[in-house]
Motif scaffolding. Structure first.
Motif, PDB file in Angstrom:
ATOM      1  N   ALA A   1       0.869  -1.180   0.000  1.00 51.45           N
ATOM      2  CA  ALA A   1       0.000   0.000   0.000  1.00 51.45           C
ATOM      3  C   ALA A   1       0.904   1.227   0.000  1.00 51.45           C
ATOM      4  CB  ALA A   1      -0.894  -0.005   1.219  1.00 51.45           C
ATOM      5  N   MET A   2       0.308   2.397  -0.206  1.00 55.12           N
ATOM      6  CA  MET A   2       1.069   3.638  -0.179  1.00 55.12           C
ATOM      7  C   MET A   2       0.321   4.659   0.666  1.00 55.12           C
ATOM      8  SD  MET A   2       2.399   3.949  -4.155  1.00 55.12           S
ATOM      9  CE  MET A   2       3.695   5.119  -3.744  1.00 55.12           C
ATOM     10  N   LYS A   3       1.087   5.408   1.434  1.00 49.77           N
ATOM     11  CA  LYS A   3       0.452   6.492   2.190  1.00 49.77           C
ATOM     12  C   LYS A   3       1.432   7.637   2.361  1.00 49.77           C
ATOM     13  CE  LYS A   3       1.244   4.887   6.963  1.00 49.77           C
ATOM     14  NZ  LYS A   3       0.546   4.464   8.219  1.00 49.77           N
ATOM     15  N   GLN A   4       0.855   8.823   2.400  1.00 51.36           N
ATOM     16  CA  GLN A   4       1.646  10.049   2.524  1.00 51.36           C
ATOM     17  C   GLN A   4       1.368  10.660   3.888  1.00 51.36           C
ATOM     18  OE1 GLN A   4       0.576  13.109  -0.270  1.00 51.36           O
ATOM     19  NE2 GLN A   4       2.514  14.200  -0.066  1.00 51.36           N
ATOM     20  N   PRO A   5       2.399  10.844   4.729  1.00 53.60           N
ATOM     21  CA  PRO A   5       2.172  11.394   6.079  1.00 53.60           C
ATOM     22  C   PRO A   5       1.757  12.857   6.016  1.00 53.60           C
ATOM     23  CG  PRO A   5       4.526  11.177   5.623  1.00 53.60           C
ATOM     24  CD  PRO A   5       3.814  10.527   4.478  1.00 53.60           C
ATOM     25  N   PRO A   6       1.219  13.372   7.124  1.00 52.08           N
ATOM     26  CA  PRO A   6       0.797  14.777   7.157  1.00 52.08           C
ATOM     27  C   PRO A   6       1.943  15.722   6.824  1.00 52.08           C
ATOM     28  CG  PRO A   6      -0.011  13.599   9.083  1.00 52.08           C
ATOM     29  CD  PRO A   6       0.950  12.674   8.394  1.00 52.08           C
ATOM     30  N   SER A   7       1.622  16.724   6.014  1.00 52.49           N
ATOM     31  CA  SER A   7       2.608  17.752   5.663  1.00 52.49           C
ATOM     32  C   SER A   7       1.908  18.824   4.843  1.00 52.49           C
ATOM     33  CB  SER A   7       3.756  17.150   4.838  1.00 52.49           C
ATOM     34  OG  SER A   7       3.303  16.795   3.541  1.00 52.49           O
ATOM     35  N   ASP A   8       2.604  19.939   4.645  1.00 56.08           N
ATOM     36  CA  ASP A   8       2.045  21.003   3.812  1.00 56.08           C
ATOM     37  C   ASP A   8       1.850  20.537   2.379  1.00 56.08           C
ATOM     38  OD1 ASP A   8       1.999  22.706   5.944  1.00 56.08           O
ATOM     39  OD2 ASP A   8       3.857  23.742   5.435  1.00 56.08           O
ATOM     40  N   GLY A   9       2.664  19.570   1.945  1.00 51.88           N
ATOM     41  CA  GLY A   9       2.574  19.089   0.575  1.00 51.88           C
ATOM     42  C   GLY A   9       1.694  17.878   0.407  1.00 51.88           C
ATOM     43  N   ASN A  10       1.025  17.440   1.486  1.00 54.32           N
ATOM     44  CA  ASN A  10       0.144  16.275   1.396  1.00 54.32           C
ATOM     45  C   ASN A  10      -0.937  16.510   0.350  1.00 54.32           C
ATOM     46  OD1 ASN A  10      -2.381  14.656   2.276  1.00 54.32           O
ATOM     47  ND2 ASN A  10      -0.726  13.720   3.454  1.00 54.32           N
ATOM     48  N   ALA A  11      -1.254  15.480  -0.417  1.00 48.08           N
ATOM     49  CA  ALA A  11      -2.240  15.614  -1.494  1.00 48.08           C
ATOM     50  C   ALA A  11      -3.602  16.050  -0.985  1.00 48.08           C
ATOM     51  CB  ALA A  11      -2.364  14.297  -2.253  1.00 48.08           C
ATOM     52  N   LEU A  12      -3.883  15.783   0.295  1.00 47.67           N
ATOM     53  CA  LEU A  12      -5.170  16.186   0.882  1.00 47.67           C
ATOM     54  C   LEU A  12      -5.077  17.548   1.545  1.00 47.67           C
ATOM     55  CD1 LEU A  12      -6.314  12.820   2.522  1.00 47.67           C
ATOM     56  CD2 LEU A  12      -6.703  13.654   0.193  1.00 47.67           C
ATOM     57  N   GLY A  13      -3.903  18.173   1.482  1.00 40.86           N
ATOM     58  CA  GLY A  13      -3.741  19.450   2.145  1.00 40.86           C
ATOM     59  C   GLY A  13      -3.670  19.258   3.652  1.00 40.86           C
ATOM     60  N   LEU A  14      -4.283  20.176   4.371  1.00 44.26           N
ATOM     61  CA  LEU A  14      -4.176  20.166   5.834  1.00 44.26           C
ATOM     62  C   LEU A  14      -5.467  19.787   6.544  1.00 44.26           C
ATOM     63  CD1 LEU A  14      -1.951  23.355   6.193  1.00 44.26           C
ATOM     64  CD2 LEU A  14      -1.245  20.968   6.462  1.00 44.26           C
ATOM     65  N   VAL A  15      -6.522  19.524   5.786  1.00 41.39           N
ATOM     66  CA  VAL A  15      -7.772  19.101   6.422  1.00 41.39           C
ATOM     67  C   VAL A  15      -8.646  18.387   5.400  1.00 41.39           C
ATOM     68  CG1 VAL A  15      -8.899  21.326   5.961  1.00 41.39           C
ATOM     69  CG2 VAL A  15      -9.776  19.865   7.802  1.00 41.39           C
TER      70      VAL A  15
END
Length: 523
Positions: A388-402
């Motif tokens: 699987a793949m996951k992106q940790p929280p960050s300013d550049g996260n694909a979902l943004g900040l919320v």
């Protein structure tokens, strides 16, 4: 009027045979319909249409059927003329029983259509996954009988009661009249017109804007300031970039025939019927996919608005239509990459370059992060890729900040995005299906305002921790993902949007096949 039978039998025998023939006919012809069969059995086969005391109910039904076309319904489906002819021709109690059931069937068909729609939308477009609250036939018949003192009011109350439905009916009638007067005139023969231009094409633009109500009386052949202002207002009303230049996309919309706009109105009426009986909620979130917008309404008043980015116009990426309950927001979210994106997009990238998308972690079946150097990507395909793949929280996260969650089987939600430039585009269909929000923090504040005195302070305090945090809404908020290309403003003025997914075109084709007509007036 129901014919009176002349009989020579003694009264008791005649009455018994008449009841028997009438009741037997009802039992036979209604047997395949559970609602009809149960309804008449419960009433001991007493009539609701063909009895001497049923004149008001008959008149109410025939009146409703005569107005079916005004609702954008397939009037021929109900065969009002055929039913009237049957009333004139009935000669036996058996025929009366058959007519009784025919009337009830026509009522139920009309009632289902006007209250919850002509079509089953999933059969037309798989992206319309809305659950339609269809009314039970037995309940409809029982309600009609219970409203015996006001059958016309009952018929009227079957249709959606919101002001938008009535405004759409009026807008459709206005278009009918406009078309009868010659429509909006000749189309504009140009690719682009700018302030300062003159000539025949500008005259055509002037006359079309006048016919549509955007420009007052004028004889100018020059694209002057008044015309520029009219074009800007037209662009604003259609959700376009309001620059006052009649470019290719603007002229394409201006040149649309009023008949095309009427089709949009008829489809919008059908969509409202699908939602008839659905409780929108005193507070609710309204996402119009075709308008690229999200709004919050509190007791009918708009209290928040933002632009959005919606799903791309591809079969597996179009944003679906449905309603649900928003239950929570996640601040500093982790992006759990959907399997389809992992194997269709990232796996081919990593096969070419193992370090591609390096900001997104590979996760094994035990939840451990796996280094890229330990994986032979060439050994896998879309079916057997084990990570699987996951992106940790960050300013550049694909979902943004919320992100804003209303758990659903379609894995659709609203979220922030680091790709802010897309909000500046006129047509904003770029996502994989979820809805990206232009003002996500303000949306969070609006949703939190009912459960904290300082929604902004609360949100920023959580945000500043950098940790993924789920905040439940104390009271879930209904969220409605809709697709209206024709919609009245609060003042009743019609605004139109482009059919970005081609859904309305498919729905109109299905309505037309079902017997819905534009019903143009004679010139």
């Amino acid at each position: 009027m129901v014919a009176t039978l002349a009989v020579s039998l003694d009264a008791p025998r005649a009455e018994a045979q008449m009841i028997s023939g009438y009741a037997q006919a009802i039992a036979e012809v209604s047997s395949a319909d559970t609602a009809l069969s149960a309804f008449y059995a419960q009433r001991n086969y007493e009539p609701i249409w063909t009895g001497a005391d049923d004149a008001a109910r008959r008149a109410a039904l025939f009146g409703a059927l005569e107005m079916a076309g005004a609702h954008g319904l397939p009037a021929a489906r109900y065969d009002a003329e055929g039913l009237r002819a049957q009333f004139a021709a009935v000669r036996s109690e058996r025929e009366r029983g058959m007519l009784e059931v025919a009337m009830s069937r026509a009522f139920l068909t009309y009632a289902h259509d006007v209250s919850n729609g002509v079509l089953e939308p999933k059969k037309v477009d798989s992206g319309i996954v809305r659950e339609i609250p269809r009314r039970d036939g037995l309940v409809l018949l029982q309600g009609l009988v219970a409203a015996s003192d006001e059958p016309m009011a009952y018929m009227h109350g079957l249709a959606p009661r919101g002001p938008q439905y009535a405004q759409l009916i009026k807008a459709r009638l206005d278009l009918q009249r406009q078309i009868a007067r010659g429509g909006w005139g000749a189309t504009v023969p140009a690719k682009v017109l700018r302030p300062g231009d003159d000539g025949p094409a500008v005259v055509a633009l002037r006359e079309r804007l006048q016919a549509m109500g955007y420009l007052g009386r004028s004889a100018t052949a020059v694209y002057d300031a008044e015309m520029q202002k009219a074009v800007q207002q037209y662009q604003f009303d259609l959700g376009m970039t309001a620059d006052g230049v009649a470019g290719e996309s603007t002229l394409k919309e201006i040149n649309r025939a009023p008949e095309e706009r009427m089709k949009s109105i008829l489809v919008a009426m059908e969509r409202l019927r699908w939602m008839n009986g659905l409780e929108l909620g005193a507070r609710h979130v309204w996402v119009n996919i075709a308008d690229f917008s999200v709004r919050i309404f509190d007791n009918g008043k708009q209290t928040f608005e933002s632009v959005t980015v919606v799903g791309q116009n591809q079969a597996d990426r179009r944003t679906p239509e449905f309603s649900d309950q928003m239950e929570m927001m996640v601040i500093n979210p982790t992006w759990h990459v959907p399997r389809s994106i992992t194997v269709k997009e990232y796996l081919p990238m990593m096969q070419r370059n193992p370090n591609a998308a390096g900001h997104i972690n590979l996760i094994d079946s035990r939840g451990r992060t796996v280094p890229r150097s330990a994986v032979d990507f060439a050994a896998y395909n879309a079916r057997n890729f084990p990570f699987a793949m996951k992106q940790p929280p960050s300013d550049g996260n694909a979902l943004g900040l919320v992100k804003f969650l209303f758990p659903n089987p379609h894995n659709i939600y609203l979220h922030d995005t680091p790709s802010k430039s897309l909000f500046e585009k006129e047509v904003r269909a770029y996502s994989h299906g979820c809805i990206r929000v232009g003002r996500p923090f303000d949306l969070a504040y609006a949703l939190l305002a009912l459960q904290t005195d300082d929604p902004e302070g609360f949100f920023k305090k959580v945000l500043n921790t950098g940790a993924e945090t789920t905040v439940k809404l104390e009271k879930p908020v209904p969220v409605h993902l809709v697709y209206f290309t024709a919609w009245p403003t609060a003042r009743g003025k019609m605004e139109y949007r482009r059919d970005i997914y081609g859904r309305d075109a498919a729905l109109w084709s299905a309505l037309e096949n079902a017997g819905v007509e534009l019903q143009l007036l004679a010139h």
